[in-house]
Motif scaffolding. Structure first.
Motif, PDB file in Angstrom:
ATOM      1  N   ARG A 332       1.882   6.546 -16.256  1.00  0.00           N
ATOM      2  CA  ARG A 332       1.413   6.147 -14.807  1.00  0.00           C
ATOM      3  C   ARG A 332      -0.231   6.353 -15.426  1.00  0.00           C
ATOM      4  O   ARG A 332      -0.388   5.372 -14.637  1.00  0.00           O
ATOM      5  N   LEU A 336      -0.864   1.876 -16.792  1.00  0.00           N
ATOM      6  CA  LEU A 336      -1.030   0.736 -16.034  1.00  0.00           C
ATOM      7  C   LEU A 336      -2.045   0.781 -14.962  1.00  0.00           C
ATOM      8  O   LEU A 336      -2.704   0.045 -14.118  1.00  0.00           O
ATOM      9  N   THR A 406      -0.745  11.230 -11.433  1.00  0.00           N
ATOM     10  CA  THR A 406      -0.590  10.364 -12.354  1.00  0.00           C
ATOM     11  C   THR A 406       0.338   9.622 -11.192  1.00  0.00           C
ATOM     12  O   THR A 406      -0.398   8.120 -11.358  1.00  0.00           O
ATOM     13  N   LYS A 410      -1.414   5.776 -10.490  1.00  0.00           N
ATOM     14  CA  LYS A 410      -1.127   4.532 -10.615  1.00  0.00           C
ATOM     15  C   LYS A 410      -0.791   3.736  -9.614  1.00  0.00           C
ATOM     16  O   LYS A 410      -0.674   2.198  -8.905  1.00  0.00           O
ATOM     17  N   THR A 414      -3.486   0.262  -8.979  1.00  0.00           N
ATOM     18  CA  THR A 414      -2.859  -1.016  -8.760  1.00  0.00           C
ATOM     19  C   THR A 414      -2.838  -1.234  -7.726  1.00  0.00           C
ATOM     20  O   THR A 414      -3.015  -2.686  -7.801  1.00  0.00           O
ATOM     21  N   SER A 451       2.885  -4.539 -12.606  1.00  0.00           N
ATOM     22  CA  SER A 451       1.738  -3.306 -12.222  1.00  0.00           C
ATOM     23  C   SER A 451       2.666  -2.611 -10.889  1.00  0.00           C
ATOM     24  O   SER A 451       2.722  -1.465 -10.821  1.00  0.00           O
ATOM     25  N   GLU A 455       7.379   1.333 -13.703  1.00  0.00           N
ATOM     26  CA  GLU A 455       7.633   2.567 -13.536  1.00  0.00           C
ATOM     27  C   GLU A 455       7.259   3.829 -11.651  1.00  0.00           C
ATOM     28  O   GLU A 455       6.647   4.026 -11.463  1.00  0.00           O
ATOM     29  N   ASN A 458       5.663   0.290  -5.841  1.00  0.00           N
ATOM     30  CA  ASN A 458       4.503   1.256  -5.139  1.00  0.00           C
ATOM     31  C   ASN A 458       4.900   2.028  -4.018  1.00  0.00           C
ATOM     32  O   ASN A 458       4.461   2.772  -3.809  1.00  0.00           O
ATOM     33  N   THR A 461       6.526   5.129  -4.426  1.00  0.00           N
ATOM     34  CA  THR A 461       5.321   6.399  -4.990  1.00  0.00           C
ATOM     35  C   THR A 461       5.035   6.877  -3.647  1.00  0.00           C
ATOM     36  O   THR A 461       4.514   7.903  -3.615  1.00  0.00           O
TER      37      THR A 461
END
Length: 758
Positions: A332, A336, A406, A410, A414, A451, A455, A458, A461
């Motif tokens: 991350r 990305l 991170t 990320k 992004t 992106s 992982e 968003n 996240t």
């Protein structure tokens, strides 16, 4: 009145100073309350919470950041070996890239590029030198991926995956000596192509919910009966899976017969499996928005493997989630964000050039304020992307594993990459939407959702990870208080909690008074490590940092475990922390670059945006606070005079753009990841050539235009104005040719591809 104050003071001294009284009257009720509102943590949540390290984000969360520590982290720099690799190998790899051919014709990288990546160790940037890898820094890894991405997202993703979450990184950190000696040299030489299978149909962002299973049992391997694992899995979205020769696999391991010990539910485990092993299925491809990197599925049914195929050996059975969280955080923080930063550099280079050469209503479109507003966002976001890329990789190169940082990188990087591409497409308009060999924006635009999604989506996240981990990990007392509250011996837990509580109360009061005082004084009394035009930004950040700290304590006090489910509230608190981190990166980049004067307009634009967004998030926390009494008190502490953090002014926007519409060091610092290439046919060279030509002939064109306005040059229908100016003696023949060549370059730059048929 004096007697009352003395009595009140004595009461406070007794309540807090006499341990036995404090324990009974304050600590024990607070301890019971804390245990009641403590958010329940699953095993995977606890492992994620404990994984990684606290770094600069801890300072930002504490209310009074140590700015000397920030500037003491050092400057990101490439070693001579890394510089040479970029100068030679990366430059040659870029010359082999024709992204239109890759995406629309081959649907794959050309064989010569695959071979070059293997031969020159592009898949082993992070593998230790003792195993034949380059062992490059995180900053070099990021730089290489970014430069490849400036010309081809498909090529960059192909390189970034083996150097991110995957067998190479997991083996380097956790592999047994035998595993490292078997696999790392082959991975370094490109003889083996790795992929890592984590995501499945029912487990995306919630990777801890993977349904794939492994059962410890006896089975046959290499003609012998051995203790091993019978696996069943169904994975998707796995990059490089269609071409991989070795598969990293995450699954939940169970031991119903107790072959490994007393524990039956062992937990998430990672294993390394040759794709040629019986029962392993790969080769099926997905189509990721039309881009050409290899992405697909892998499945296995009743696949038996020996125990020593567990990464790290049998002793690491059940430790996979912590391993993944720590390695995911590196991905991350490097891969990305590198793609997003590449988009920024490429978009800044091409869009500033295009805005200078594309004309409407007789003037460059970069002169229109509406265009300048979008251009300022591109330029500001690119400066921010580069700053965050450097600070984040600095942390990773210091051997820190900052999981919160991170996650911030990320999500926000992004999203900034998406914003940059949206604005670039708006400005370049038809040039951006007509696909063809000369379109340098289209594939980056299509790649943005990739992106955003991989992982960890968003949305999750932002709403779950950044503050969810950050509040608990970064807070100086909460994690320790949680540990005390969960102790089996309640009296021992109360003893520890009692000691922590007093420190926590003092911490909260300090932050409350600091936030209130800075709000009343406009942050003028806050500390700052520098003088000059950026000094006030450090002061305002200290105010917002202390505001975040006290707002977090209020939120935890009122909502407790419910805060985990109040995602909009926790996301806003996470936004404050994120904006402070991004602002820190911006100020550090300005210092690391030598406080370049021409960068100041962009720095002002970025910092005013960061502070505005941080303050707006804090204001929304207050506005949506569920307890009306504490809502009023929190608002009084944070914004006693109102919220006066405004975004960049129109003049700041104009100044930020003005310096970027002409060649110069400032523009070069924001475009160097998109280098000029000899023989470049991507369209980037055309627009840059036109930009330079138009800049060099600017004074000549002004002379011609002035002569035409004054009637010294008579133009008839169909006349070339430069020929007419030459005939009128305004310019020389050589100058006329130079102007015509610049005009031809301009026309080539704004042209789009045409096809007989599609």
């Amino acid at each position: 009145m004096i007697s009352f104050l003395l009595l009140l003071t004595a009461l406070i001294v007794v309540l807090f100073g006499v341990t036995s009284v404090r324990r009974q009257v304050i600590s024990r009720p607070a301890f019971a309350f804390f245990k009641r509102v403590l958010p329940p943590l699953s095993d995977t949540e606890r492992q994620a919470m404990e994984a990684g390290d606290i770094w600069w984000e801890g300072e930002l969360f504490g209310g009074k950041p140590d700015w000397d520590r920030l500037h003491g982290f050092g400057k990101s720099e490439l070693t001579p070996q890394e510089q040479e690799f970029i100068k030679v190998q990366v430059s040659h790899a870029l010359s082999l890239i024709d992204d239109y051919d890759i995406v629309h014709n081959r649907r794959d990288l050309p064989p010569e590029l695959w071979e070059y990546f293997r031969k020159e160790g592009f898949f082993s940037l992070i593998i230790p030198k003792q195993y034949g890898g380059h062992e490059f820094s995180a900053y070099a890894n990021s730089t290489i991926v970014s430069m490849l991405a400036s010309r081809s997202i498909s090529a960059a993703v192909t390189v970034m995956v083996p150097n991110s979450l995957g067998p190479g990184e997991l083996l380097s950190h956790y592999g047994t000596r035998e595993q490292k000696e078997q696999w790392l040299p082959a991975l370094a030489k490109g003889d083996e192509i790795p992929c890592f299978a984590l995501t499945g149909p029912e487990a995306g962002s919630d990777a801890g919910a993977i349904p794939d299973t492994g059962v410890v049992c006896l089975g046959e391997f290499a003609g012998e009966e051995v203790t091993g694992i019978r696996l069943n899995w169904d994975k998707r979205y796995i990059t490089l899976a269609p071409v991989a020769t070795v598969l990293g696999l995450a699954f939940k391991l169970k031991d119903p017969d107790g072959l490994l010990g007393d524990k039956q539910d062992i937990g998430i485990t990672c294993a390394l499996i040759p794709v040629s092993h019986p029962g392993v299925e790969t080769g099926i491809r997905h189509d990721p928005l039309g881009l050409a990197f290899m992405n697909g599925t892998t499945r296995g049914k009743d696949v038996f493997i020996p125990l020593d195929w567990i990464i790290g050996g049998a002793q690491y059975a059940g430790h996979g989630w912590r391993m993944l969280v720590e390695c995911l955080s590196a991905g991350r923080g490097i891969s990305l964000p590198a793609l997003a930063t590449a988009s920024g550099h490429m978009a800044t280079k091409t869009t500033t050039a295009y805005s200078a050469v594309r004309q409407q209503f007789g003037m460059p479109i970069g002169a229109f304020e509406g265009v300048q507003e979008a251009l300022a966002r591109i330029i500001g976001n690119t400066y921010q992307l580069e700053a965050a890329r450097r600070l984040t990789t600095t942390g990773l190169d210091l051997k820190v594993k900052p999981s919160v940082v991170t996650a911030i990188a990320k999500y926000h990087m992004t999203e900034m990459g998406r914003s940059v591409m949206n604005d670039a497409m708006d400005i370049q308009a038809g040039k951006g939407i007509q696909l063809g060999p000369k379109n340098y924006l289209g594939h980056h635009y299509m790649a943005n959702p990739l992106s955003i999604t991989v992982e960890g989506a968003n949305i999750l996240t932002r709403s779950l990870m950044i503050f969810g981990q950050g509040a608990t990990r970064c807070h100086p007392f909460v994690l320790k208080e949680m540990a005390a509250a969960s102790m089996d011996d309640e009296e021992e837990g109360l003893d520890q909690f009692d000691e922590l509580l007093i420190s926590h109360i003092i911490y909260a009061y300090k932050n409350g008074f600091r936030a209130f005082g800075h709000a009343l004084t406009g942050s003028r009394l806050a500390t700052t490590p520098v003088s000059g035009e950026t000094r006030t930004y450090y002061q305002h950040m200290e105010r917002i940092s202390s505001g975040l700290a006290i707002a977090t304590d209020f939120a935890m006090l009122v909502m407790g475990g419910e805060l985990k489910r109040r995602e909009m509230m926790s996301a806003r608190l996470g936004d404050v922390l994120s904006q402070l981190y991004l602002a820190s990166a911006t100020l550090k980049l300005f210092e690391d670059n030598g406080r370049q004067y021409e960068d100041l307009p962009v720095v002002h634009y970025v910092m005013q945006t960061r502070l505005q967004q941080a303050a707006a998030a804090l204001k929304d926390v207050v506005r949506n606070f569920p307890n009306p009494v504490l809502k009023f008190k929190l608002g009084l502490i944070l914004f006693p005079l109102g919220n006066h953090f405004n975004g960049p002014s129109d003049e700041t926007v104009r100044l930020a753009v003005e310096g970027m519409l002409k060649p110069g060091p400032g523009r070069s610092r924001l475009t160097f990841l998109c280098p000029d290439l000899e023989g470049d046919t991507s369209g980037i060279a055309e627009v840059e050539t036109a930009f330079m030509a138009m800049h060099c002939t600017q004074s000549l064109r002004a002379r011609v235009d002035k002569a035409i306005r004054k009637g010294k040059v008579q133009l008839k229908s169909g006349d070339n104005r430069f020929d007419a100016a030459y005939e009128a003696g305004i310019i020389t023949a050589e100058e006329s040719d130079k102007l015509k060549q610049a005009d031809e370059a301009r026309k080539a730059a704004i042209a789009v591809d045409e096809f007989d048929k599609l």
